[in-house]
Design an enzyme around this catalytic site. Structure first.
Site, PDB file in Angstrom:
ATOM      1  N   GLY A   1      28.931  12.912 -15.046  1.00  0.00           N
ATOM      2  CA  GLY A   1      29.484  12.628 -13.667  1.00  0.00           C
ATOM      3  C   GLY A   1      30.538  12.874 -13.567  1.00  0.00           C
ATOM      4  O   GLY A   1      30.757  13.540 -12.754  1.00  0.00           O
ATOM      5  N   ALA A   2      31.270  12.262 -14.055  1.00  0.00           N
ATOM      6  CA  ALA A   2      33.203  12.706 -14.868  1.00  0.00           C
ATOM      7  C   ALA A   2      33.322  11.979 -15.750  1.00  0.00           C
ATOM      8  O   ALA A   2      32.830  11.677 -16.754  1.00  0.00           O
ATOM      9  CB  ALA A   2      34.082  11.304 -13.954  1.00  0.00           C
TER      10      ALA A   2
ATOM     11  N   ASN B   1      39.965  11.476 -18.424  1.00  0.00           N
ATOM     12  CA  ASN B   1      40.591  12.080 -19.367  1.00  0.00           C
ATOM     13  C   ASN B   1      41.755  11.429 -18.968  1.00  0.00           C
ATOM     14  O   ASN B   1      42.070  11.699 -17.555  1.00  0.00           O
ATOM     15  CB  ASN B   1      40.957  13.320 -19.043  1.00  0.00           C
ATOM     16  CG  ASN B   1      39.630  14.598 -19.013  1.00  0.00           C
ATOM     17  OD1 ASN B   1      38.948  14.034 -20.384  1.00  0.00           O
ATOM     18  ND2 ASN B   1      39.116  15.522 -18.650  1.00  0.00           N
TER      19      ASN B   1
ATOM     20  N   HIS C   1      34.921   3.620 -11.094  1.00  0.00           N
ATOM     21  CA  HIS C   1      34.816   4.192 -12.697  1.00  0.00           C
ATOM     22  C   HIS C   1      35.570   4.787 -13.748  1.00  0.00           C
ATOM     23  O   HIS C   1      36.342   3.913 -14.949  1.00  0.00           O
ATOM     24  CB  HIS C   1      33.587   4.088 -12.627  1.00  0.00           C
ATOM     25  CG  HIS C   1      32.334   4.696 -14.598  1.00  0.00           C
ATOM     26  ND1 HIS C   1      31.432   3.841 -14.290  1.00  0.00           N
ATOM     27  CD2 HIS C   1      33.168   5.423 -15.375  1.00  0.00           C
ATOM     28  CE1 HIS C   1      31.592   4.131 -16.021  1.00  0.00           C
ATOM     29  NE2 HIS C   1      32.313   5.067 -16.202  1.00  0.00           N
ATOM     30  N   GLU C   2      36.002   5.991 -13.040  1.00  0.00           N
ATOM     31  CA  GLU C   2      37.086   6.769 -13.730  1.00  0.00           C
ATOM     32  C   GLU C   2      38.320   6.444 -14.270  1.00  0.00           C
ATOM     33  O   GLU C   2      38.926   6.075 -15.237  1.00  0.00           O
ATOM     34  CB  GLU C   2      36.688   8.184 -13.447  1.00  0.00           C
ATOM     35  CG  GLU C   2      35.178   8.284 -13.687  1.00  0.00           C
ATOM     36  CD  GLU C   2      34.935   9.149 -14.701  1.00  0.00           C
ATOM     37  OE1 GLU C   2      35.448   8.731 -16.182  1.00  0.00           O
ATOM     38  OE2 GLU C   2      33.835   8.139 -14.907  1.00  0.00           O
TER      39      GLU C   2
ATOM     40  N   GLU D   1      32.103   1.959 -21.552  1.00  0.00           N
ATOM     41  CA  GLU D   1      31.696   2.078 -20.547  1.00  0.00           C
ATOM     42  C   GLU D   1      30.573   1.584 -19.960  1.00  0.00           C
ATOM     43  O   GLU D   1      30.737   0.926 -18.982  1.00  0.00           O
ATOM     44  CB  GLU D   1      30.143   3.656 -21.158  1.00  0.00           C
ATOM     45  CG  GLU D   1      31.202   4.820 -21.787  1.00  0.00           C
ATOM     46  CD  GLU D   1      31.738   5.219 -21.001  1.00  0.00           C
ATOM     47  OE1 GLU D   1      31.394   5.755 -19.663  1.00  0.00           O
ATOM     48  OE2 GLU D   1      32.312   7.006 -21.143  1.00  0.00           O
TER      49      GLU D   1
END
Length: 840
Positions: free
Chosen positions: A256-257, A260, A290-291, A313
């Protein structure tokens, strides 16, 4: 290629301190390879031997402290460094590296819409070695200084702010200490929208052909980004630790992503070029949140080894949903989590391949890669939500901030995290961790209601061992409206509930885990189950309805509720549902598992008819145009459930659904794919549609449709494209696989069922983990719910030596197949134990 073991990583970490990577990439050397020159400065604490990882197309030169090493010594991706002396060293590596078309390493993509080319990195786990030489393990953090030479007209993005020095040369600012797997570069003629927030540069980027669609949503994406950024600064004492925040929507991305630092990469499906529901926009917002959470959980403080994947995660998953709910306009993230993500976790946790949220030991990187699943994400997030409930939000955040302060720009373990939390509370956090993070499986909670002295008492039977802090919802019928249920009271319970708990008069419905704060399967007492069947849509809270729908889903999967009864319940209550995530989740289960797997071929037509009728009910409900999202869901599922082509073929010819919506590219390809499966279209129509929509998504749609045609030549061509050649990119492989197997074509494709196992093993060994997962997940003959398919799969696991990625995916699919046979009452006397052993 060899994989890194835990023991090897520990030995190397004891020997080395890595300080700085200076990386020069040249993307102007052709379409097949790029040049990679890396200087690594490191210190050996003592004399010894070690190795550096590299997977080059050609290794041209290597020097260690100015002395040439033999490039021929590179063996299976490892370059030995022998007889290191204690002290400082400099390693220089000059290599040509191969571009990838599988989303691993440096992925190269040419947009069929305009011929423009883009490249981006996905360095996760072992894949940094496809781009540059590295001591590739998460606890050898270093500063990365990256420069990139790119074609004229390209923009280069990286972890730090990039500057164009002229002549195609771009220089990125040096990073803070980060792990090798987090290094990122994205280069191409990006369309960019830039702004600034709190003094930091923010940017969002996509390929040029998607520019109008990104522009249409730019303000929403940036609003979500800013809101989440501000909310994290309210929660976390440690400020955002990097110099900029770019979000690049990149083509053919496997996940999904990816988090970085300073350059998050997303699959560019999130740049919507067709109509989507508000729930899908909410999902995009959650992924952004989330990211961003990973900037702290994973990037600032990084796991020491891959057995603590959950520290990355699970936290990002929990924080993503929580922060989306707190900081954005979206009000239903936890409902979507309950009906979609949590179901993913429950399914994974009941398979033979289950594992603890925090395993005691993950032996190597290949094993670690398999654990990015519903347990590390959904179950782990559920456990953290339970932990926050148990500790209280204040102590939970205090412990997290202690963790950041102790380990900033370093690495940490489960023990470190537990110690940080324990410092903020008097509760026994280690005992909680042992019961929640070191165990497997799903507890099941069943209420027992009994009369006592004119009132009623509640006892909860528990199958499993975890303690649960949850609420029980007591609901009565609304006196004025029997169709509605009203909440009488929510009881706070600690499970195990060892003594009967008085609850007053017997409620019409008792819902355990109301609010969905714990992780467990729940059941109903007989009276409550009757109320559920009659009054589910009358429950006032969508999260409560999600808990109930999940309970019904679990009961079907466990063979306790006939699949047809679930369809009847959906038929009765979905037309009254207001939450789009619930409608989508229930329809997805009803079509993808019940109609396609749990019911026999003889019963499938009736199920499709019921689903079609249900979707027509939803269309009638939305004729006034007040709920376009619900109407879109109904249209999509009616297309997928169509047993006859006439209606949807007329929609395609007219370019619209009567009463709307007009058909955008996604709906046109969806209809054409269903018509192909029904034998109601041909190659001429597919080619015409591709001419109308020559985009990358159009190419995938055409591949899916061609593979779905009920024609022996079309099937042969699709099969050879997937398994005989290596030309298909990861996305085109997946699209072809998605089209190939159709329940209506079981006789036509019967010969390919045994071929799948031999050919999937071969292509996985040849093309690597991404294609292995795509083959096991999408090319698996899931429609063939029979004992022969199960036997073939078990033989493959036992005898064919599939790669680890394929082995895990196959083990999961075969367990799903065995479950479908049990639901049908056709499961033979076999071997859950064998499946477990073979999966391991």
């Amino acid at each position: 290629m060899s994989v890194l073991t835990r023991d090897e990583a520990q030995l190397r970490a004891q020997l080395l301190d890595v300080h700085r990577y200076t990386v020069e990439l040249d993307l102007t050397t052709g379409d097949e390879t790029f040049d990679s020159r890396t200087v690594i400065r490191f210190t050996a604490r003592s004399a010894g031997d070690t190795f550096v990882e590299l997977k080059p197309a050609e290794l041209r030169a290597v020097t260690l402290d100015g002395k040439h090493l033999d490039p021929e010594s590179l063996d299976d991706g490892r370059l030995p460094l022998k007889n290191l002396t204690a002290g400082d060293h400099e390693l220089r590596v000059d290599a040509a590296m191969r571009y990838s078309h599988t989303g691993e390493g440096m992925h190269r993509f040419t947009d069929p819409s305009d011929g423009e080319t883009y490249v981006y990195t996905q360095m996760f786990m072992d894949d940094v070695q496809r781009v540059l030489a590295a001591f590739d393990q998460p606890d050898l953090k270093a500063v990365f200084e990256v420069s990139v030479r790119a074609p004229e007209g390209w923009t280069v993005l990286a972890n730090g702010i990039t500057e164009h020095r002229g002549d195609g040369l771009w220089q990125a600012a040096p990073t803070p200490l980060i792990s090798t797997y987090l290094v990122a570069v994205a280069a191409g003629p990006w369309h960019s929208v830039r702004t600034e927030h709190r003094g930091l540069p923010f940017g969002i980027h996509c390929r040029r052909s998607l520019a109008p669609h990104l522009e249409a949503d730019a303000e929403e994406i940036l609003d979500v980004t800013r809101a989440c950024f501000d909310r994290y600064h309210e929660k976390f004492e440690e400020p955002y630790p990097f110099d900029s925040y770019d979000q690049a929507f990149v083509p053919e991305f496997n996940a999904g992503a990816m988090e970085n630092p300073g350059l998050v990469t997303f699959r560019d499906d999130f740049v919507y070029r067709s109509a989507v529901t508000d729930t899908e926009r909410q999902t995009r917002a959650m992924v952004i949140a989330h990211e961003m959470a990973h900037m702290w959980f994973g990037d600032l403080v990084t796991l020491k080894w891959w057995d603590d994947i959950w520290l990355n995660e699970s936290f990002a998953e929990y924080m993503g949903y929580q922060t989306t709910a707190e900081a954005t306009r979206f009000t239903g993230p936890w409902t979507e989590f309950g009906v979609t993500r949590k179901a993913w976790g429950y399914d994974a946790d009941q398979r033979p391949t289950t594992h603890p949220v925090a395993p005691e030991k993950v032996d190597d990187t290949a094993s670690a890669l398999l654990n990015f699943d519903g347990i590390s994400y959904a179950k782990g997030a559920s456990a953290l939500r339970q932990l926050a409930t148990w500790l209280g939000e204040k102590d939970f955040l205090t412990g997290i901030n202690t963790h950041f302060a102790r380990h900033r720009f370093g690495n940490a373990t489960l023990a470190d995290f537990i110690d940080s939390l324990a410092s903020a509370t008097e509760r026994d956090v280690p005992a909680w961790a042992d019961s929640w993070l070191r165990t497997t499986g799903v507890d099941k909670l069943t209420p027992r209601l009994a009369p006592a002295d004119g009132t009623c008492t509640l006892t909860v039977d528990r199958t499993g061992s975890r303690p649960h802090r949850l609420t029980a919802g007591l609901y009565d019928h609304d006196i004025a409206d029997e169709g509605r249920l009203v909440l009488r009271e929510r009881l706070d319970l600690d499970i195990p509930l060892n003594t009967p708990h008085p609850i007053g008069k017997r409620p019409a419905l008792l819902v355990l885990n109301d609010g969905d704060l714990s992780y467990a399967k729940v059941r109903f007492d007989p009276g409550s189950f009757d109320t559920v069947r009659a009054g589910l849509s009358g429950l006032p809270d969508p999260i409560t309805r999600a808990v109930v729908w999940n309970a019904l889903r679990d009961a079907v999967r466990d063979g306790e509720l006939p699949p047809a009864d679930y369809l009847e319940t959906a038929r009765a209550h979905l037309p009254h549902e207001t939450d789009l995530a619930l409608v989508q989740g229930v329809l997805a289960f009803a079509s993808g598992q019940i109609a396609d797997q749990y019911l026999t071929p003889e019963d499938r037509p009736a199920a499709l008819s019921a689903l079609t009728a249900l979707c027509r009910d939803l269309l009638r409900r939305t004729e006034d145009g007040d709920n376009p999202g619900l109407r879109l869901i109904a249209v999509r599922h009616l297309i997928s459930a169509a047993a006859h082509p006439d209606t949807i073929a007329a929609w395609l010819a007219d370019g619209t659904v009567p009463g709307g919506p007009e058909l955008d590219p996604e709906l046109r390809w969806r209809i054409l794919g269903r018509l192909a499966a029904l034998g109601a279209t041909d190659e001429t129509a597919i080619a015409a549609e591709l001419e109308r929509d020559p985009s990358a998504t159009g190419q995938e749609g055409a591949a899916r449709c061609r593979a779905a045609l009920p024609d022996p030549d079309a099937k042969r061509t699709a099969w050879e494209a997937m398994f005989a050649g290596d030309d298909l990119s990861n996305y085109l492989f997946t699209a072809t696989a998605q089209g190939f197997w159709q329940p209506e074509q079981a006789d036509l494709v019967r010969q390919y069922v045994p071929r799948f196992y031999t050919d999937a093993v071969a292509v996985s060994a040849r093309r690597g983990p991404a294609i292995a997962v795509a083959a096991g997940r999408h090319a698996f003959p899931a429609h063939a719910v029979d004992t022969e398919n199960l036997r073939l799969g078990e033989a493959c696991l036992q005898d064919a030596d599939p790669t680890p990625a394929l082995r895990r995916t196959l083990a999961d699919r075969l367990d799903d197949l065995a479950r479908a046979l049990r639901v049908r009452g056709e499961q033979p006397q076999e071997k859950a134990e064998t499946q477990m052993a073979e999966a391991e």
